[in-house]
Design a protein around this motif. Structure first.
Motif, PDB file in Angstrom:
ATOM      1  N   HIS A  12       0.960  -0.833   0.503  1.00 49.63           N
ATOM      2  CA  HIS A  12      -0.013   0.008  -0.096  1.00 49.63           C
ATOM      3  C   HIS A  12       0.787   0.960  -0.027  1.00 49.63           C
ATOM      4  O   HIS A  12       2.244   0.767   0.082  1.00 49.63           O
ATOM      5  CB  HIS A  12      -1.134  -0.043   1.292  1.00 49.63           C
ATOM      6  N   THR A  19       4.231   0.807   2.176  1.00 50.84           N
ATOM      7  CA  THR A  19       3.977  -0.677   3.374  1.00 50.84           C
ATOM      8  C   THR A  19       2.995  -2.202   3.547  1.00 50.84           C
ATOM      9  O   THR A  19       2.196  -2.267   2.511  1.00 50.84           O
ATOM     10  CB  THR A  19       2.132   0.567   3.893  1.00 50.84           C
ATOM     11  N   GLY A  21       1.209  -5.094   3.862  1.00 50.43           N
ATOM     12  CA  GLY A  21       0.256  -5.718   4.063  1.00 50.43           C
ATOM     13  C   GLY A  21       0.065  -6.218   4.786  1.00 50.43           C
ATOM     14  O   GLY A  21       1.070  -7.176   5.489  1.00 50.43           O
ATOM     15  N   THR A  22      -0.778  -6.068   6.217  1.00 44.33           N
ATOM     16  CA  THR A  22      -0.476  -7.435   7.239  1.00 44.33           C
ATOM     17  C   THR A  22      -1.905  -7.926   7.471  1.00 44.33           C
ATOM     18  O   THR A  22      -2.041  -8.427   8.282  1.00 44.33           O
ATOM     19  CB  THR A  22      -0.519  -5.854   8.342  1.00 44.33           C
ATOM     20  N   SER A  23      -2.944  -8.124   6.472  1.00 38.47           N
ATOM     21  CA  SER A  23      -4.170  -9.097   6.769  1.00 38.47           C
ATOM     22  C   SER A  23      -4.428 -10.082   6.326  1.00 38.47           C
ATOM     23  O   SER A  23      -4.717 -11.461   6.610  1.00 38.47           O
ATOM     24  CB  SER A  23      -5.271  -8.319   6.055  1.00 38.47           C
ATOM     25  N   ALA A  44      -6.394  -5.287   2.443  1.00 37.15           N
ATOM     26  CA  ALA A  44      -6.659  -4.561   2.653  1.00 37.15           C
ATOM     27  C   ALA A  44      -7.555  -5.013   4.155  1.00 37.15           C
ATOM     28  O   ALA A  44      -9.211  -5.205   3.537  1.00 37.15           O
ATOM     29  CB  ALA A  44      -6.574  -2.443   2.920  1.00 37.15           C
ATOM     30  N   GLU A  48      -6.929  -2.472   8.542  1.00 38.87           N
ATOM     31  CA  GLU A  48      -5.906  -1.453   7.508  1.00 38.87           C
ATOM     32  C   GLU A  48      -6.314   0.104   7.406  1.00 38.87           C
ATOM     33  O   GLU A  48      -6.230   0.659   6.914  1.00 38.87           O
ATOM     34  CB  GLU A  48      -5.204  -2.985   6.308  1.00 38.87           C
ATOM     35  N   GLN A  51      -6.400   2.426   9.806  1.00 37.79           N
ATOM     36  CA  GLN A  51      -5.580   3.378   9.911  1.00 37.79           C
ATOM     37  C   GLN A  51      -4.997   4.859   8.605  1.00 37.79           C
ATOM     38  O   GLN A  51      -4.888   5.359   9.054  1.00 37.79           O
ATOM     39  CB  GLN A  51      -4.356   2.062  10.143  1.00 37.79           C
TER      40      GLN A  51
END
Length: 510
Positions: A12, A19, A21-23, A44, A48, A51
């Motif tokens: 992202h 950034t 992705g954390t999903s 996302a 996310e 944020q």
């Protein structure tokens, strides 16, 4: 730099940084010309997106207070970067969407028109001023940005549409969150680099990749003030109703079934050439593509069909890396399968297959998502292929007896994005432009898309909401008006209370 040289897993762009992705959810990104996976894009989560919105919200007040002159300076630098890095943009567009280089270049040029329009924001932000409307009161208006706004863009114009529906939003002082199509994420990330290099403050431009989960958060989040969308009609309707339910300003642009009326007095050779490019350019993956010709007169229909058939058979499809290509693949294998289903269904309903593009020879050597140009005639209004938008190179010819019949067919259709007519009769053209119920109208113009300083938008179920893409109406859509009445009484002035409703009279307005 080509896409293949970039990191396999994309990111992202949030608060000025790439950034990760954390999903844990990702989608494959394909090169349609080869059928190969070239990257994975993160999808996302709602958290996310929240944020990202918070960063944009934090950045907005300073950008709002930045003078319009300073904001326009950023847009000037951004425009220059678009020109300087045009070749890089073309390469990225071609690799992730399958467009030809010529088509990608045209998309960029059209996108720059929207930046040019946004550079004129100082003129569009001027308010009104009235002196002494009564009782020594002056009245004036001012325009203010909305705050954080979101744009949901389609795959078919990965550069032009984001530029068209975000440049003005940035210029008038908003913070923008772009959710590009997960099929074409590279272009949005490259635009992020250019905005940052142009000097746009961190947080004012955000790219959040995702699917419906990300979209639903944008639609529901209280800090998003407006939503602009371009895509299919069913999704546009969903975006509009869901967004307005959450009290957002929404402009949602849907699909089109754009017809070209061919009159008996038209130059059929010229008209056929116009039809060819407008119907099959970009593998027909344009919301303003000509879906079919409505030809007036039986003899005209026969002659026009033969001319178009000969030209269609000479069209060349292939990869953007090849020379003299007319158009490339469709975006995915799923899209290809859907288009073939429309063709099969039309033949089953009685349409005549003039040219068959379902199995082009290139498919013998390439795994790309290729379809050749298909042309069908003897199509009737009750057929599915007439009623629905086909986002691929399957075009139709419909025969009618009169211009009025052609106009009625188009006006009865639920979609009303664009329409054009080819004729040498001014009288017929006048009747057409006055009676047709479509948002964008062309006369002897292949694709009636407005230039960047005119408003873009269809009628009926081709557009939901009152906003427009392109043009001066964008400044209105992305701002809110404030009206101020002010009076500066003399220190020694004797005033008394009045309980009458204020009005303009010989006495002072209280």
């Amino acid at each position: 730099m080509t896409i293949q040289q970039q990191t396999k897993t994309l990111s992202h762009f949030i608060n000025g940084n790439k950034t990760k992705g954390t999903s844990g959810s990702y989608a494959d990104v394909y090169n349609p010309s080869t059928g190969e996976v070239i990257a994975q894009v993160p999808l996302a989560s709602r958290e996310e997106v929240k944020q990202a919105i918070q960063f944009a919200k934090t950045a907005f007040p300073a950008w709002k207070k930045t003078s319009i002159g300073k904001r326009v300076e950023v847009l000037h630098r951004f425009r220059q970067l678009l020109v300087e890095r045009q070749d890089e943009l073309i390469q990225v567009i071609c690799e992730e969407s399958g467009k030809t280089k010529e088509d990608a270049k045209g998309e960029i040029i059209r996108g720059i028109e929207s930046v040019d329009m946004a550079i004129s924001a100082p003129q569009l932000l001027k308010g009104e001023y009235s002196v002494n409307v009564g009782g020594d009161i002056n009245a004036f208006s001012a325009k203010a940005p909305l705050g954080v706004v979101a744009t949901i863009a389609p795959f078919n114009f990965p550069v032009m549409v984001p530029l068209a529906i975000t440049s003005m939003a940035v210029a008038v002082g908003n913070a923008v969150i772009l959710k590009p199509s997960e099929r074409v994420p590279h272009s949005a990330l490259l635009l992020s680099e250019l905005w940052q290099e142009a000097g746009l403050p961190d947080g004012i431009w955000t790219v959040i990749n995702g699917d419906k989960e990300a979209v639903n958060e944008l639609l529901a989040n209280k800090d998003i003030q407006a939503i602009s969308f371009v895509g299919s009609t069913p999704v546009a309707e969903y975006i509009y109703h869901t967004g307005t339910k959450h009290n957002k300003r929404v402009a949602a642009f849907g699909g089109g079934k754009n017809f070209m009326i061919v009159m008996p007095d038209a130059n059929l050779e010229q008209t056929a050439n116009a039809f060819l490019g407008a119907a099959y350019g970009a593998a027909s993956q344009r919301c303003m593509a000509i879906s079919g010709a409505i030809v007036v007169g039986e003899d005209t229909e026969k002659r026009f069909t033969e001319i178009v058939k000969e030209k269609v058979l000479n069209l060349k499809i292939g990869s953007f890396q090849e020379a003299n290509i007319d158009f490339g693949p469709v975006i995915t294998q799923q899209a290809k399968d859907t288009i073939i289903q429309y063709i099969d269904g039309a033949v089953a309903e009685g349409a005549n297959l003039v040219t068959d593009g379902r199995n082009p020879s290139i498919c013998e050597t390439s795994k790309g998502f290729y379809l050749g140009p298909t042309l069908l005639n003897q199509v009737t209004p009750d057929m599915k292929i007439f009623k629905e938008e086909v986002f691929g190179p399957a075009r139709i010819i419909v025969g009618v007896e009169t211009l009025q019949e052609a106009i009625d067919l188009i006006n009865d259709h639920e979609l009303g994005n664009g329409v054009t007519m080819f004729t040498s009769s001014g009288r017929a053209a006048r009747q057409f432009q006055e009676e047709i119920e479509v948002g964008m109208v062309g006369i002897n113009v292949p694709i009636p898309i407005p230039v960047g300083y005119h408003n873009f938008g269809g009628w009926k179920r081709s557009k939901f909401g009152e906003g427009h893409m392109f043009g001066p109406d964008q400044a209105r859509f992305f701002t809110k008006a404030k009206t101020i009445s002010e009076r500066w009484p003399d220190e020694e002035e004797d005033t008394t209370s009045s309980f009458a409703f204020p009005s303009n009279s010989d006495t002072n307005i209280q």
